[in-house]
Structures are given as C-alpha cells and as structure tokens.
Design a protein around this motif. Structure first.
Motif, PDB file in Angstrom:
ATOM      1  N   UNK A 111      22.540 -61.484  13.316  1.00 20.21           N
ATOM      2  CA  UNK A 111      22.054 -60.497  13.600  1.00 20.21           C
ATOM      3  C   UNK A 111      21.493 -59.647  12.538  1.00 20.21           C
ATOM      4  N   UNK A 112      22.491 -59.552  11.615  1.00 16.43           N
ATOM      5  CA  UNK A 112      22.197 -58.901  10.133  1.00 16.43           C
ATOM      6  C   UNK A 112      21.243 -59.432   9.588  1.00 16.43           C
ATOM      7  N   UNK A 113      21.399 -60.696   9.325  1.00 14.44           N
ATOM      8  CA  UNK A 113      20.604 -61.462   8.439  1.00 14.44           C
ATOM      9  C   UNK A 113      19.329 -61.637   9.051  1.00 14.44           C
ATOM     10  N   UNK A 114      19.203 -61.714  10.329  1.00 15.12           N
ATOM     11  CA  UNK A 114      17.832 -61.669  11.076  1.00 15.12           C
ATOM     12  C   UNK A 114      16.989 -60.120  10.722  1.00 15.12           C
ATOM     13  N   UNK A 115      17.780 -59.259  10.791  1.00 10.74           N
ATOM     14  CA  UNK A 115      17.320 -57.842  10.466  1.00 10.74           C
ATOM     15  C   UNK A 115      16.854 -57.800   9.275  1.00 10.74           C
ATOM     16  N   UNK A 116      17.555 -58.370   8.248  1.00 12.18           N
ATOM     17  CA  UNK A 116      16.926 -58.311   6.744  1.00 12.18           C
ATOM     18  C   UNK A 116      15.706 -59.197   6.578  1.00 12.18           C
ATOM     19  N   UNK A 160      20.290 -70.666   7.023  1.00 14.57           N
ATOM     20  CA  UNK A 160      20.895 -69.490   7.545  1.00 14.57           C
ATOM     21  C   UNK A 160      22.177 -69.564   7.829  1.00 14.57           C
ATOM     22  N   UNK A 161      22.979 -70.924   8.403  1.00 14.32           N
ATOM     23  CA  UNK A 161      24.370 -70.904   8.536  1.00 14.32           C
ATOM     24  C   UNK A 161      25.249 -70.667   7.206  1.00 14.32           C
ATOM     25  N   UNK A 162      24.688 -71.316   6.100  1.00 12.53           N
ATOM     26  CA  UNK A 162      25.342 -71.284   4.818  1.00 12.53           C
ATOM     27  C   UNK A 162      25.420 -69.770   4.146  1.00 12.53           C
ATOM     28  N   UNK A 163      24.329 -68.994   4.437  1.00 14.28           N
ATOM     29  CA  UNK A 163      24.330 -67.605   3.935  1.00 14.28           C
ATOM     30  C   UNK A 163      25.375 -66.885   4.932  1.00 14.28           C
ATOM     31  N   UNK A 164      25.341 -66.996   6.155  1.00 14.67           N
ATOM     32  CA  UNK A 164      26.299 -66.331   7.140  1.00 14.67           C
ATOM     33  C   UNK A 164      27.590 -66.445   6.610  1.00 14.67           C
ATOM     34  N   UNK A 165      27.994 -67.713   6.305  1.00 13.84           N
ATOM     35  CA  UNK A 165      29.236 -68.213   6.057  1.00 13.84           C
ATOM     36  C   UNK A 165      29.574 -67.637   4.665  1.00 13.84           C
ATOM     37  N   UNK A 166      28.765 -67.694   3.545  1.00 10.31           N
ATOM     38  CA  UNK A 166      29.165 -67.623   2.381  1.00 10.31           C
ATOM     39  C   UNK A 166      29.291 -65.844   2.173  1.00 10.31           C
ATOM     40  N   UNK A 167      28.637 -65.207   2.929  1.00  8.68           N
ATOM     41  CA  UNK A 167      28.439 -63.707   2.841  1.00  8.68           C
ATOM     42  C   UNK A 167      29.017 -62.806   3.960  1.00  8.68           C
ATOM     43  N   UNK A 214      16.822 -61.322  -2.538  1.00 11.61           N
ATOM     44  CA  UNK A 214      17.257 -62.562  -3.196  1.00 11.61           C
ATOM     45  C   UNK A 214      17.829 -63.535  -2.100  1.00 11.61           C
ATOM     46  N   UNK A 215      18.624 -62.986  -1.154  1.00 13.86           N
ATOM     47  CA  UNK A 215      19.208 -64.003   0.101  1.00 13.86           C
ATOM     48  C   UNK A 215      18.094 -64.397   1.014  1.00 13.86           C
ATOM     49  N   UNK A 216      17.246 -63.368   1.312  1.00 16.51           N
ATOM     50  CA  UNK A 216      16.212 -63.596   2.202  1.00 16.51           C
ATOM     51  C   UNK A 216      15.192 -64.694   1.572  1.00 16.51           C
ATOM     52  N   UNK A 217      14.782 -64.759   0.259  1.00 17.59           N
ATOM     53  CA  UNK A 217      14.158 -65.383  -0.350  1.00 17.59           C
ATOM     54  C   UNK A 217      14.703 -66.772  -0.646  1.00 17.59           C
TER      55      UNK A 217
END
Length: 98
Positions: free
Chosen positions: A63-68, A51-58, A39-42
């Motif tokens: 690197x972790x988000x990029x791997x997803x 991407x910045x908002x996701x990294x801050x929010x979660x 869901x976060x990737x979508x």
C-alpha cells in the motif's frame, strides 16, 4: 530455459532524466526524501526491480509503495512531498470532477 527468464534492463531513466542502475538506488533507509521515493518508483516502472523486490528490500508495504506510484502518476515528484500531500490529493479530486 532462457526463454522463461525475464530480461531486465541494465539501467532506466531516473526521475531527473539521469541513468539509474540498481547500484544507484538508495540504500535501505528510514528517511525517505522525495528524490529517493521517485528513484524507487522509476526503477519499478522501468523494470529494474519488481514491486515484491522493492517491498522486501526497503521494508515497505504494498500500500505504501502503491501510494508513491499514484502520487508520481498524478502530480510528479511534487506529489511525493509529505507536507503537501493533502493539497495534491484535493487538486486531483477536483480535476476528476470535470
């Protein structure tokens, strides 16, 4: 000023084909299941969040988000399963050789 603002969609299509809004995104969690990661990737792919908002929010690293994101691009939601990550990584590397 309006022309400089980024227009974001109100909803995007989620990983299971359902509409996904910011309110539908998972709360800040420490237990990431496949569906929540997808869901976060979508949301990022659809422009709902950056991407910045996701990294801050979660509290994720880039690197972790990029791997997803790579896992979803390569193998779909199944690629996000931690127990099978090595299997899908090997499968992807074998496909790249041919």
């Amino acid at each position: 000023m309006i022309e400089n603002q980024k227009i974001r969609p109100a909803q995007v299509i989620g990983p299971l084909g359902e509409p996904l809004t910011v309110a539908d995104l998972p709360p800040n969690t420490t237990r990431w299941v496949v569906r929540r990661k997808a869901e976060v990737v979508a949301a990022v792919n659809g422009g709902l969040l950056t991407i910045d908002e996701v990294c801050e929010r979660y509290c994720l690293t880039l690197e972790e988000f990029a791997s997803w994101q790579r896992a979803v691009d390569r193998s779909g939601m199944q690629g996000l399963r931690v127990t099978r990550i090595q299997h899908y990584r090997d499968l992807y590397e074998r496909q790249q050789k041919f």
